[in-house]
Structure formats: structure tokens, C-alpha cells
Design a protein around this motif. Structure first.
Motif, short mmCIF file in Angstrom:
data_model
loop_
_atom_site.label_atom_id
_atom_site.label_comp_id
_atom_site.label_asym_id
_atom_site.label_seq_id
_atom_site.Cartn_x
_atom_site.Cartn_y
_atom_site.Cartn_z
N ASN A 108 -18.07 -21.23 -14.52
CA ASN A 108 -17.94 -21.35 -15.97
C ASN A 108 -18.77 -22.51 -16.51
OD1 ASN A 108 -16.16 -19.22 -15.94
ND2 ASN A 108 -14.33 -20.50 -15.91
N THR A 109 -18.77 -23.64 -15.79
CA THR A 109 -19.55 -24.81 -16.21
C THR A 109 -21.04 -24.51 -16.21
OG1 THR A 109 -17.85 -26.27 -15.29
CG2 THR A 109 -20.00 -27.24 -15.73
N LEU A 110 -21.48 -23.85 -15.16
CA LEU A 110 -22.90 -23.51 -15.07
C LEU A 110 -23.31 -22.58 -16.21
CD1 LEU A 110 -23.27 -22.99 -11.22
CD2 LEU A 110 -24.24 -24.85 -12.58
N GLU A 111 -22.43 -21.62 -16.53
CA GLU A 111 -22.74 -20.70 -17.63
C GLU A 111 -22.86 -21.43 -18.97
OE1 GLU A 111 -19.71 -17.76 -17.51
OE2 GLU A 111 -20.63 -16.63 -15.86
N LEU A 112 -21.97 -22.38 -19.22
CA LEU A 112 -22.03 -23.14 -20.48
C LEU A 112 -23.29 -23.99 -20.54
CD1 LEU A 112 -18.30 -24.31 -20.80
CD2 LEU A 112 -19.49 -22.66 -22.26
N ASP A 113 -23.62 -24.66 -19.45
CA ASP A 113 -24.83 -25.49 -19.41
C ASP A 113 -26.08 -24.64 -19.64
OD1 ASP A 113 -23.29 -27.69 -18.95
OD2 ASP A 113 -23.63 -27.72 -16.78
N ALA A 114 -26.08 -23.46 -19.01
CA ALA A 114 -27.25 -22.58 -19.16
C ALA A 114 -27.43 -22.14 -20.62
CB ALA A 114 -27.10 -21.37 -18.25
N ARG A 115 -26.32 -21.83 -21.27
CA ARG A 115 -26.40 -21.41 -22.67
C ARG A 115 -26.91 -22.54 -23.57
NH1 ARG A 115 -20.55 -18.32 -22.93
NH2 ARG A 115 -21.16 -16.51 -21.65
N LYS A 116 -26.48 -23.76 -23.31
CA LYS A 116 -26.94 -24.89 -24.11
C LYS A 116 -28.44 -25.11 -23.92
CE LYS A 116 -22.56 -27.45 -24.13
NZ LYS A 116 -21.87 -28.67 -23.67
N ARG A 117 -28.89 -25.06 -22.68
CA ARG A 117 -30.32 -25.25 -22.43
C ARG A 117 -31.14 -24.15 -23.09
NH1 ARG A 117 -28.49 -26.76 -17.26
NH2 ARG A 117 -28.90 -24.66 -16.46
N GLN A 118 -30.61 -22.94 -23.04
CA GLN A 118 -31.35 -21.83 -23.67
C GLN A 118 -31.49 -22.04 -25.17
OE1 GLN A 118 -29.17 -18.35 -22.55
NE2 GLN A 118 -29.95 -18.31 -20.45
#
Length: 675
Positions: A404-414
């Protein structure tokens, strides 16, 4: 109730023709198929299926077929089959209580499956190792560790069959620890998963559901809920009887006997039925020990209740029967390496000895019972098991949090990089792509040119080596004789002149033969020339060779082609190979009395083997090196010899080999495609 050893299946096509048969009828049908198996793979599957079915009827026969199957797949060889049959061997030794052999074969199987990346069979093997640790070694923490490893692999694949087995096994450990809520939780999961299985030739649904019903019946029995326990065991008996599962039926009858607490006649009836079935399928099984111990306990309780069953007139006979059954149960438990059952029945035996007045032995047996019970069911053991399950649950939660953390970080970077980053990446990507294509194109061209240069250098080196040796020698002989004849004709007698004339003729013929072979060899080295494969009758080939060597004296030629075989190859290439092999044999037999050359053609494995056998002095490994090594020195006494044979054989995809003929002479063999 003990955990069932898992059935490992070959992950291949099932044998659908036997899907409607069960028990011994199914086994007999499978055995009848063995002689008619169309190939080795199908035969291996049959051996595995027969062994799997025998595990529920006769463990010794299961071991026998597992051993035959293991030998069969090793001879093929078939890597997955080797792993599968190692697991079957381990299962048989587990049922027999042989922990060392069981663990050895399980570890062998696990190594095979790990090397293959076969997670399905890894899961099954983990469960089997857990069964051995629980049933034989009574090492519950180690058993549950392996069960959870198996459950983890099964959940990755979403395989209901494997998940059900793992859950059922975990439930059995919690039952042994008297943690009934946990035992019910895992065993109920297993039953639901097995009820969802679809009909398949890989497993018997009635048998699998019956196993789960046995497990649940055991849990409710321990919880003193006799009504629920009797209901589950009754259903289990019907399921196992329908499936022809002798082992499962024996367990169900043994459990029903335990339920008949005060109805001693019914208790003995069920117990004797279970005893008879265990004697039939596997008297060394740990549950056979449990049934024997329960029978012993029943006789002790009858003595205390002053109940005399039919056939027993003296109460002391009840204690005698109790002691006999208990000692048999202790012996089987000890042979299985099972500490838990051995300890429990030792405690019951102490009570029997107390009733008989043997207080000394009763004291020692009771003390041994208490020591083991305190060790097996201590709080430390329970904490270890709880810790292992807790670690698994924590690991699953941590993994989900991390995802879940990785998914949130990825969305922010995108969101931050989407606008400017896309343009920059597109430009860089286009540049890198163009550079990569140019570099790959250049590398391919350089590699091709280097390969062509290497091949040209090798051909040139071979060509000049042949010229320097195989052509220079006969030409030098010719020049020397002509000079001698011109400059000093008077020095030669008529006999010497005739001898030199013969030598000159032989040298000229050898030179022509060498030139023809060299031209054919040179043609084989040129990429634009390709052999023209066609059907060649072996009889015609050997007729040509026989005529070629028709003038050879002092050598007996034999020819053997009983099947009138034909091959698919280039005729010129094959003639040259056979001619050179025969010529080498003729030269090798010059000083051999009773010289013989034997040509033979036979079929092996769908291919044709042509052989040339002589009874000459043989050849050394150094002399034969050129037949296999492309870098071997060129210029042996037989001219182009083995170099020509090697290169021409390679051009027509023919396998060439040489071996000693029982210590005398040589055998050269060619393996060709059958026409």
C-alpha cells in the motif's frame, strides 16, 4: 486425530478412462494398462497413480510401485518424475514410521522441485515433511513451521486442494496441543475447500471430504461433544467406504469405538473392525497404534466396571488383554518414533499394572508418562507454535502495508513528474533507442565478419596441412622415381624397375583417391554447397563398398543387414565416409592373420546404425582424437582419414563413434536417420 500424509500428483494430463472406478477396482484397471503404455511418460504416470491408490489400501504395495516408478523415471530421465517418486517413497516410509528414510526422500524431492522452480510440488513436499515431524518425531513446532511454508506456497497459487491439506494439518497440531478453537478454525477451512473441489482423476473427492470429517470428529470428541463427534465420524465412514479408502475407514471405526465409552460390546466391535482393517492396509501406521491402545483402555475400563464380555469368564483376563493391547500399542508407537502415543499408553499401562499389584513397574511407567507429557504439552511448546503462526500473520500484514505504501508513493511521483517527465523521457528514449539500434546493427555485422574470418582461417589451415602431407608424399615419390629412371636407368635391375613401377602406380592411384576426397571435403567446407539428402538402400551402399575393395586379398569381408534397412543422407558423402572407414580397417589389417572386416546395419531407437568392425590391432586414444576434436593435428598416416570422416559426418548430421572390439580390433559406428 493425526494429519493425513498428502498425495503428490504429477502435474500432467490425467488418465480419464479410469475416472469412474475406485479402490482396488481402479488399481486393477491401472495395472492392466502398464504393459500397453504407449511411451515412457505414460508408464511413469501409471506407476504414480497406482502407488497413490495403494496408499489407502496396502502401504507395502504402494512402496513397491513407488520404487519401480522411481527407477523408471531415473532411466528416462525425467526430472519432475524423479522428484514426484521421491515424495512417494517418503510417504511410504512415513506411514511405516521410518523417520530417517522419510526425511531423506523428502529432502531429495525438495531439492529437485527447488531447482525446477516447481512451487506446486514444493508446497506438497513441505506438508509431507510436516506430517513426518508431527506423526513420527512429535516435533510440533517444526511440523507447524513446514505446514505454514506449504500453506504459503499453496495460497500463492490459489490451489484449493493444497490449501485444504495444509489447513487440515495445521488444525491437527492445534488439536494435539488442545487448542480447540484454533483446531476447529483450520479444520473447517479445510472441509470447505475440499467441498469446493471439482471432480478430477487427480484426487478422490469422497476420500478428501472424508478426511476432513474425520478431523472434525476428532476435535469434537476431544471437546466432549459426543453427538457432533458421532455425526462427523459416521459421515466419514460412509465417505471412505464409498471411496474404497481402507485407511480412512479404519480411522473412522477406531474413532467410533472411542465414542462408545460405556457400551463396551459396541466399543469392542468397532475396535476389532478397525484392527482388522489396519492389519490389512498398514499394521505399522501410527493410527493403528492408537486403535490398539484404545482397545487396551477399553479392557481396563471393563475391569473397573466389573463388566465381562462374551468369551471372558475371569476378570483377571481383562487386565491381561488390556496389557497385551497396550504393549502392542507402545511398540508400534516406538517403531514410529511417536513420543505422544507412546507416553499416553505407557500411562494407561501403569494403571493396569497398579490394578494387578505390580506397583514398582506402575510407578516407573507413570513417572515416564508424566515426564513426556510435561515436555510435549508445556507452555513453551505452545508459545513456539503460537509464535510461528503470529510471525506468519505479521509477515502477511507487513507485506500488505508495504504494498500500500509503495502504491501511494508511486501515485505521488506520477502526479509530480507526469507533465515534464513524459517529454524528457520521450526525448531520451528516442535517442537511446536510435543509438541502441545502430550499435546492435554494427555489432551484428562485426560478429558475422569475425565468424566468417575464423571459419576461413580454419579451412585454410586444414587445406594447407592436407596439401603439405597427403599430396606432397605421393608426388615426391613420383618425382624421385622419374629422376632415377632418367639419370641412372642402368642402376635398376628389371625386378627393381618393376617394383618401382608398381610403387609409382600405387602412389598415383593414392594421389587420385586423395584428391577426390580432398575435393569432396573442400566442398563440405563451402557454405554455399549443401548435401542432397535422399533415400539410400543400405544393400546398395554396401554393394558399392564391396566392389570398391573387390581386389583386396587376405581379408574376409562379411555383410549383415537382416532388416533390409534404408537411410536418409547424401549418397556421395555417405559413400566416402564408409569407404574411408573400410580403407582404414584394410590398412590396419595388413599384418593381421585371419583378417576380417564385418559390415553391419541394424535399427536402434528408431534410427539406423551402420558399423565397420575389424579384428586388427586397434587404435590409441591419440589416434582417434581427430574423430572428435576439430583442433586436432592433421596429417595422420591414413591421409585425410578421420578428419574427412568427422567433417563429412557433421555435414549430413550423422553421429560417428569408435570403440574397442572386446580388446581386439575396432568398431566404428554411424547413426543415421531411418528412411
Amino acid at each position: 486425530m493425526r494429519a493425513l500424509t498428502l498425495t503428490l500428483v504429477l502435474l500432467l494430463a490425467s488418465l480419464q478412462t479410469h475416472a469412474q472406478k475406485e479402490g482396488q477396482a481402479l488399481i486393477d484397471s491401472l495395472v492392466s494398462e502398464l504393459p500397453r503404455a504407449k511411451n515412457d511418460t505414460l508408464k511413469g504416470r501409471l506407476y504414480k497413480r497406482i502407488a497413490d491408490e495403494y496408499f489407502f489400501i496396502d502401504t507395502k504395495m504402494a512402496l513397491a510401485y513407488a520404487r519401480r516408478g522411481l527407477a523408471h523415471v531415473k532411466a528416462m530421465p525425467w526430472e519432475r518424475g524423479i522428484g514426484v517418486f521421491n515424495t512417494s517413497m517418503a510417504r511410504a516410509f512415513s506411514d511405516m514410521g521410518n523417520i530417517d528414510s522419510c526425511m531423506y526422500y523428502n529432502q531429495q524431492a525438495l531439492e529437485v522441485f527447488r531447482n525446477m522452480g516447481d512451487t506446486y510440488n514444493m508446497s506438497t513436499t513441505f506438508n509431507n515433511i510436516g506430517v513426518a515431524q508431527a506423526n513420527i518425531a512429535s516435533n510440533y513446532p517444526e511440523a507447524i513451521r513446514y505446514y505454514l511454508l506449504g500453506l504459503k506456497e499453496a495460497e500463492k497459487q490459489g490451489d484449493k486442494y493444497l490449501m485444504a491439506n495444509a489447513n487440515d494439518n495445521v488444525g491437527s497440531i492445534y488439536l494435539a496441543q488442545k487448542n480447540y478453537p484454533k483446531a476447529l478454525l483450520y479444520s473447517t477451512k479445510a472441509l470447505k475447500l475440499r467441498e469446493q473441489l471439482e471432480a478430477s482423476d487427480i484426487y478422490n473427492i469422497s476420500r478428501e471430504v472424508g478426511n476432513s470429517l474425520n478431523s472434525l470428529g476428532s476435535i469434537y470428541y476431544q471437546m466432549k461433544d459426543t453427538a457432533a463427534s458421532r455425526r462427523y465420524f459416521g459421515k466419514a465412514a460412509l465417505m471412505h467406504e464409498r471411496a474404497g479408502n481402507v485407511e480412512g475407514l479404519a480411522k473412522a471405526y477406531g474413532s467410533l469405538a472411542s465414542l462408545e465409552s460405556r457400551n463396551f460390546e459396541a466399543r469392542l466391535t468397532y475396535g476389532r473392525k478397525a484392527e482388522q482393517l489396519w492389519e490389512e492396509v498398514n499394521p505399522a501406521h501410527i493410527e493403528a497404534a492408537n486403535n490398539l491402545g484404545s482397545m487396551g483402555s477399553a479392557y481396563l475400563e471393563m475391569y473397573r466396571s466389573h463388566f465381562l464380555p462374551k468369551g471372558i469368564a475371569n476378570p483377571s483376563q481383562l487386565l491381561k488383554q488390556a496389557e497385551q493391547y497396550l504393549r502392542r500399542a507402545i511398540k508400534v508407537s516406538e517403531e514410529n518414533g511417536d513420543i505422544s502415543y507412546k507416553s499416553h499408553f505407557t500411562g494407561v499401562l501403569a494403571e493396569v499394572q497398579e490394578q494387578r499389584g505390580d506397583f514398582r513397574n506402575a510407578y516407573y511407567n507413570f513417572r515416564a508418562y508424566k515426564a513426556v507429557e510435561d515436555s510435549l504439552f508445556s507452555q513453551e511448546e505452545k508459545n513456539k507454535i503460537a509464535g510461528l503462526e503470529g510471525e506468519r500473520e505479521i509477515a502477511l500484514r507487513d507485506k500488505q502495508i508495504e504494498i500500500n505504501t509503495l502504491e501511494l508513493d508511486a501515485r505521488k511521483r506520477q502526479q509530480w513528474l507526469l507533465t515534464g517527465g513524459l517529454l524528457l523521457l520521450a526525448a531520451i528514449g528516442a535517442l537511446l533507442y536510435r543509438q541502441n539500434r545502430l550499435r546492435n546493427r554494427t555489432n551484428v555485422q562485426l560478429l558475422r565478419l569475425n565468424n566468417e574470418l575464423d571459419e576461413a582461417n580454419q579451412v585454410k589451415a586444414r587445406f594447407f596441412a592436407i596439401l603439405s602431407h597427403d599430396l606432397r608424399s605421393p608426388v615426391a615419390n613420383l618425382v624421385n622415381f622419374l629422376h632415377l629412371q632418367k639419370e641412372a636407368p642402368d642402376l635398376m635391375t628389371p625386378e627393381a624397375a618393376e617394383m618401382h613401377q608398381k610403387r609409382l602406380t600405387d602412389s598415383a592411384e593414392s594421389l587420385v583417391e586423395t584428391m577426390e576426397s580432398m575435393l569432396l571435403w573442400s566442398k563440405s567446407q563451402m557454405q554455399q554447397f549443401r548435401p542432397q539428402a535422399r533415400r539410400i538402400a543400405v544393400d546398395d551402399l554396401f554393394d558399392y563398398i564391396r566392389k570398391f575393395f573387390a581386389g583386396t586379398d587376405c581379408i574376409t569381408f562379411k555383410y549383415h543387414n537382416p532388416e533390409t534397412l534404408s537411410v536418409l543422407a547424401d549418397e556421395d558423402y555417405l559413400r566416402t565416409i564408409m569407404q574411408n572407414l573400410t580403407n582404414n580397417a584394410v590398412k590396419a589389417l595388413k599384418m593381421t592373420p585371419s583378417a576380417q572386416i564385418h559390415w553391419e546395419a541394424k535399427e536402434e531407437g528408431g534410427q539406423v546404425v551402420l558399423s565397420v568392425t575389424d579384428n586388427g590391432p586397434g587404435a590409441s586414444e591419440e589416434q582417434l582424437n581427430a574423430l572428435y576434436d576439430g583442433s586436432a593435428a592433421i596429417g595422420i598416416k591414413s591421409g585425410l582419414g578421420l578428419h574427412l570422416i568427422r567433417d563429412l559426418a557433421k555435414a549430413i548430421s550423422c553421429q560417428v563413434s569408435a570403440r574397442s572390439n572386446a580388446g581386439k580390433g575396432m568398431v566404428f559406428s554411424l547413426v543415421l536417420v531411418k528412411a
